[in-house]
Design a protein around this motif. Structure first.
Motif, PDB file in Angstrom:
ATOM      1  N   TRP A 321      28.224   5.256 169.012  1.00  0.00           N
ATOM      2  CA  TRP A 321      29.493   5.987 169.142  1.00  0.00           C
ATOM      3  C   TRP A 321      29.920   6.525 167.778  1.00  0.00           C
ATOM      4  O   TRP A 321      30.234   7.717 167.632  1.00  0.00           O
ATOM      5  CB  TRP A 321      30.536   5.044 169.726  1.00  0.00           C
ATOM      6  CG  TRP A 321      31.951   5.513 169.759  1.00  0.00           C
ATOM      7  CD1 TRP A 321      32.948   5.161 168.887  1.00  0.00           C
ATOM      8  CD2 TRP A 321      32.560   6.396 170.708  1.00  0.00           C
ATOM      9  NE1 TRP A 321      34.141   5.753 169.240  1.00  0.00           N
ATOM     10  CE2 TRP A 321      33.923   6.517 170.350  1.00  0.00           C
ATOM     11  CE3 TRP A 321      32.094   7.086 171.815  1.00  0.00           C
ATOM     12  CZ2 TRP A 321      34.818   7.311 171.071  1.00  0.00           C
ATOM     13  CZ3 TRP A 321      32.976   7.873 172.546  1.00  0.00           C
ATOM     14  CH2 TRP A 321      34.322   7.984 172.170  1.00  0.00           C
ATOM     15  N   LEU A 322      29.902   5.656 166.762  1.00  0.00           N
ATOM     16  CA  LEU A 322      30.279   6.085 165.408  1.00  0.00           C
ATOM     17  C   LEU A 322      29.271   7.088 164.855  1.00  0.00           C
ATOM     18  O   LEU A 322      29.650   8.042 164.157  1.00  0.00           O
ATOM     19  CB  LEU A 322      30.389   4.878 164.482  1.00  0.00           C
ATOM     20  CG  LEU A 322      31.513   3.873 164.776  1.00  0.00           C
ATOM     21  CD1 LEU A 322      31.467   2.725 163.765  1.00  0.00           C
ATOM     22  CD2 LEU A 322      32.878   4.554 164.749  1.00  0.00           C
ATOM     23  N   ARG A 323      28.006   6.882 165.138  1.00  0.00           N
ATOM     24  CA  ARG A 323      26.961   7.823 164.705  1.00  0.00           C
ATOM     25  C   ARG A 323      27.269   9.218 165.210  1.00  0.00           C
ATOM     26  O   ARG A 323      27.244  10.206 164.459  1.00  0.00           O
ATOM     27  CB  ARG A 323      25.606   7.356 165.242  1.00  0.00           C
ATOM     28  CG  ARG A 323      24.455   8.323 164.997  1.00  0.00           C
ATOM     29  CD  ARG A 323      23.274   8.046 165.923  1.00  0.00           C
ATOM     30  NE  ARG A 323      23.594   8.336 167.334  1.00  0.00           N
ATOM     31  CZ  ARG A 323      22.759   8.110 168.345  1.00  0.00           C
ATOM     32  NH1 ARG A 323      21.558   7.587 168.118  1.00  0.00           N
ATOM     33  NH2 ARG A 323      23.121   8.404 169.586  1.00  0.00           N
ATOM     34  N   ASN A 324      27.564   9.314 166.501  1.00  0.00           N
ATOM     35  CA  ASN A 324      27.851  10.616 167.104  1.00  0.00           C
ATOM     36  C   ASN A 324      29.100  11.252 166.514  1.00  0.00           C
ATOM     37  O   ASN A 324      29.145  12.465 166.268  1.00  0.00           O
ATOM     38  CB  ASN A 324      28.011  10.463 168.617  1.00  0.00           C
ATOM     39  CG  ASN A 324      26.748   9.999 169.316  1.00  0.00           C
ATOM     40  OD1 ASN A 324      25.670   9.978 168.722  1.00  0.00           O
ATOM     41  ND2 ASN A 324      26.875   9.629 170.574  1.00  0.00           N
ATOM     42  N   MET A 325      30.139  10.440 166.298  1.00  0.00           N
ATOM     43  CA  MET A 325      31.384  10.952 165.717  1.00  0.00           C
ATOM     44  C   MET A 325      31.141  11.472 164.301  1.00  0.00           C
ATOM     45  O   MET A 325      31.697  12.504 163.898  1.00  0.00           O
ATOM     46  CB  MET A 325      32.452   9.863 165.683  1.00  0.00           C
ATOM     47  CG  MET A 325      32.916   9.403 167.038  1.00  0.00           C
ATOM     48  SD  MET A 325      33.656  10.733 167.994  1.00  0.00           S
ATOM     49  CE  MET A 325      33.455  10.037 169.637  1.00  0.00           C
ATOM     50  N   ALA A 326      30.316  10.751 163.548  1.00  0.00           N
ATOM     51  CA  ALA A 326      30.034  11.169 162.173  1.00  0.00           C
ATOM     52  C   ALA A 326      29.362  12.545 162.153  1.00  0.00           C
ATOM     53  O   ALA A 326      29.685  13.393 161.314  1.00  0.00           O
ATOM     54  CB  ALA A 326      29.142  10.134 161.482  1.00  0.00           C
ATOM     55  N   VAL A 327      28.443  12.773 163.080  1.00  0.00           N
ATOM     56  CA  VAL A 327      27.789  14.080 163.158  1.00  0.00           C
ATOM     57  C   VAL A 327      28.818  15.163 163.473  1.00  0.00           C
ATOM     58  O   VAL A 327      28.828  16.237 162.858  1.00  0.00           O
ATOM     59  CB  VAL A 327      26.664  14.069 164.212  1.00  0.00           C
ATOM     60  CG1 VAL A 327      26.135  15.483 164.448  1.00  0.00           C
ATOM     61  CG2 VAL A 327      25.540  13.153 163.758  1.00  0.00           C
ATOM     62  N   GLY A 328      29.694  14.889 164.437  1.00  0.00           N
ATOM     63  CA  GLY A 328      30.734  15.858 164.774  1.00  0.00           C
ATOM     64  C   GLY A 328      31.650  16.143 163.591  1.00  0.00           C
ATOM     65  O   GLY A 328      32.000  17.304 163.327  1.00  0.00           O
ATOM     66  N   LEU A 329      32.024  15.110 162.871  1.00  0.00           N
ATOM     67  CA  LEU A 329      32.900  15.283 161.703  1.00  0.00           C
ATOM     68  C   LEU A 329      32.186  16.058 160.601  1.00  0.00           C
ATOM     69  O   LEU A 329      32.800  16.873 159.906  1.00  0.00           O
ATOM     70  CB  LEU A 329      33.358  13.915 161.192  1.00  0.00           C
ATOM     71  CG  LEU A 329      34.366  13.183 162.090  1.00  0.00           C
ATOM     72  CD1 LEU A 329      34.486  11.716 161.681  1.00  0.00           C
ATOM     73  CD2 LEU A 329      35.730  13.867 162.025  1.00  0.00           C
ATOM     74  N   GLY A 330      30.901  15.821 160.439  1.00  0.00           N
ATOM     75  CA  GLY A 330      30.143  16.571 159.447  1.00  0.00           C
ATOM     76  C   GLY A 330      30.059  18.040 159.804  1.00  0.00           C
ATOM     77  O   GLY A 330      30.185  18.921 158.946  1.00  0.00           O
ATOM     78  N   ASN A 331      29.888  18.323 161.082  1.00  0.00           N
ATOM     79  CA  ASN A 331      29.777  19.707 161.529  1.00  0.00           C
ATOM     80  C   ASN A 331      31.095  20.462 161.443  1.00  0.00           C
ATOM     81  O   ASN A 331      31.106  21.700 161.453  1.00  0.00           O
ATOM     82  CB  ASN A 331      29.250  19.751 162.967  1.00  0.00           C
ATOM     83  CG  ASN A 331      27.768  19.397 163.046  1.00  0.00           C
ATOM     84  OD1 ASN A 331      27.019  19.618 162.087  1.00  0.00           O
ATOM     85  ND2 ASN A 331      27.352  18.842 164.161  1.00  0.00           N
ATOM     86  N   ALA A 332      32.187  19.730 161.364  1.00  0.00           N
ATOM     87  CA  ALA A 332      33.490  20.387 161.232  1.00  0.00           C
ATOM     88  C   ALA A 332      33.570  21.196 159.944  1.00  0.00           C
ATOM     89  O   ALA A 332      34.313  22.180 159.866  1.00  0.00           O
ATOM     90  CB  ALA A 332      34.608  19.345 161.266  1.00  0.00           C
ATOM     91  N   ALA A 333      32.797  20.813 158.946  1.00  0.00           N
ATOM     92  CA  ALA A 333      32.812  21.531 157.665  1.00  0.00           C
ATOM     93  C   ALA A 333      32.343  22.963 157.835  1.00  0.00           C
ATOM     94  O   ALA A 333      32.970  23.907 157.342  1.00  0.00           O
ATOM     95  CB  ALA A 333      31.927  20.808 156.648  1.00  0.00           C
TER      96      ALA A 333
END
Length: 370
Positions: A321-333
Motif C-alpha cells: 500500500w505504501l509502495r503504491n502511494m510512494a509511486v503516486g506521490l513521486g509522479n505528482a512532481a
C-alpha cells in the motif's frame, strides 16, 4: 423432485429468476468444453505474460478443463453482478457523466488525488458473490435435493470469461475482459460448476469491430495486441499482484493509480451503458473516490488494517500500500504537484522499516529533486 428433461428446462428458468432476486444482473448456463482455449492459454504462459502469478501456471490445463477441477462437472451456471456505486444513479444525469468524472481523475490537475479502481472502493466482491451464489445453490438443493456443485468467484483455476462468453453473457473484448451490450464491462463474474444437465444458452458474437480504444489508451501498453495482455506491464498487476519492487521504467506511467487501473474500461465506448449496482455492498468506503495521496500515505498500519477490513485492498498488505502511494506521490512532481506537503510526507517515511517502502520513497523524493 425427479429430474427430467422437461423439468430441467423449468429449473433453468427458475434458477435465473432466483439469481435476479439475489442481486445478479444476469445469469446464464453453458457446457464446460473449453478445449479451444487451451492453445492460446499455453502460448500466453510460454511468453511469460503471467509474470509472478505462478498460480496461473500451477494447475496446467486444469484451468481449461472444469471437469478435472470438479469431477462430474458438465455445466457452468455463470452469474454477472454490476458494481458501479449506487450513488451514480442520482449523479449520472444522462448516465454518462460518471465516466467523464473518472477520466478527469487521471489528468495532471488531479495528480495529488489517489485513483483506486472502481471495483475496490466498496466491499470485497469475493464475499458478496460467494455468499449469494451459495444461497442460489441452496435454493436449487431445496428444490431438487442433493446435487454436485462448487461455487467460484475469481478464487480457483477457472476461465471465467471463457465460460461467461460461452453462456452468452457477452463477448471477450480486445482488453480481454467480458463486454455486454447492455452493461459494458463494470461487473463481476462468478460460477457454479455442477453435474446437473441443464439446457445451455447460446453464445453471442463480438461487437468490438475495428475499435482499438482500450489498446490505444493503456498507459503502459500492456495490451500488446487484440485479446492479448502482458500482465507484467499492467498497472493492476503492478499495484496488486506484484509483491516486490515496481520496475523503475514503468513507475512514471502509473501516474496516480494506486490500486488497479480502469483506463481500458473507462474509454471503451460500450461502457456508456455500464449500470450501477443494486446493492449497498459496493458503495464507496473510506472516501476512496476522493482521498488525497498524502492522506492515504499517512495511515498507520493499524489504520490501514482497520479501515480496509472487508475490502479487497487489504490483501496487498500495508507495505505494498505504501509502495503504491510512494509511486503516486513521486509522479505528482511531473504533473506539477510538487508541493511541500508531498515532499514532507515522503521524507517522514524515508527511514521506513521496510526496504521495499524505503526504495520507492527514495525514488519519489528523487522525482521531486529532494
Amino acid at each position: 423432485m425427479v429430474v427430467t428433461e422437461h423439468n430441467l428446462a423449468a429449473l433453468a428458468t427458475t434458477i435465473k429468476a432466483w439469481g435476479r432476486e439475489l442481486g445478479f444482473a444476469d445469469i446464464r448456463i453453458s457446457d464446460v468444453d473449453l478445449a479451444e482455449q487451451e492453445a492460446g492459454f499455453a502460448a500466453w504462459l510460454a511468453l511469460g505474460y503471467h509474470g509472478e502469478m505462478d498460480y496461473m501456471a500451477a494447475h496446467g490445463m486444469k484451468r481449461a478443463r472444469p471437469a478435472e477441477l470438479v469431477p462430474g462437472t458438465i455445466r457452468a451456471i455463470t452469474v454477472r453482478m454490476d458494481y458501479l456505486p449506487r450513488a451514480y444513479k442520482d449523479e449520472q444525469g444522462d448516465e454518462r457523466n460518471w465516466r467523464a468524472r473518472e477520466q478527469a481523475r487521471l489528468e495532471p490537475a488531479a495528480a495529488g488525488t489517489a485513483t483506486v479502481s472502481l471495483y475496490a472502493r466498496g466491499r470485497d466482491y469475493h464475499k458478496v458473490l460467494r455468499s449469494r451464489m451459495q444461497q442460489l445453490a441452496d435454493r436449487i438443493k431445496g428444490e431438487i435435493g442433493d446435487f454436485g456443485y462448487r461455487v467460484f468467484t475469481d478464487s480457483a483455476p477457472v476461465m471465467e470469461v471463457a465460460l461467461a462468453q460461452k453462456a452468452g453473457l457477452g463477448w471477450r473484448g480486445k482488453h480481454t475482459l467480458l463486454l455486454n451490450r447492455e452493461a459494458g464491462s463494470f461487473f463481476f463474474l462468478g460460477e457454479i460448476l455442477t453435474d446437473l444437465p441443464l439446457p445451455v444458452d447460446e453464445s453471442i458474437s463480438s461487437h468490438c469491430g475495428q475499435c482499438s480504444a482500450c489498446i490505444d489508451v493503456c498507459p503502459t501498453k500492456a495490451i500488446v495486441g487484440p485479446y492479448r495482455l502482458d500482465a507484467r506491464r499492467c498497472i493492476s498487476y503492478l499495484t496488486i499482484e506484484l509483491k516486490g519492487s515496481i520496475p523503475v521504467e514503468l513507475r512514471p506511467l502509473i501516474g496516480n493509480r494506486v490500486y488497479g487501473c480502469d483506463d481500458c474500461q473507462l474509454f471503451c465506448p460500450w461502457n456508456k451503458f455500464a449500470q450501477p449496482s443494486t446493492l449497498g455492498d459496493f458503495d464507496v468506503r473510506n472516501g476512496l473516490d476522493r482521498a488525497s495521496l498524502v492522506e492515504l500515505f499517512s495511515w498507520s498500519e493499524e489504520q490501514f488494517n482497520s479501515r480496509m477490513e472487508g475490502s479487497p485492498i487489504r490483501r496487498i498488505g500495508y507495505q505494498r500500500w505504501l509502495r503504491n502511494m510512494a509511486v503516486g506521490l513521486g509522479n505528482a512532481a511531473a504533473a506539477g504537484a510538487g508541493t511541500p506537503e508531498i515532499i514532507a510526507a515522503l521524507q517522514q517515511r524515508s527511514d521506513d522499516p521496510s526496504e521495499l517502502v524505503r526504495e520507492h520513497v527514495a525514488w519519489a523524493l528523487q522525482q521531486h529533486g529532494a
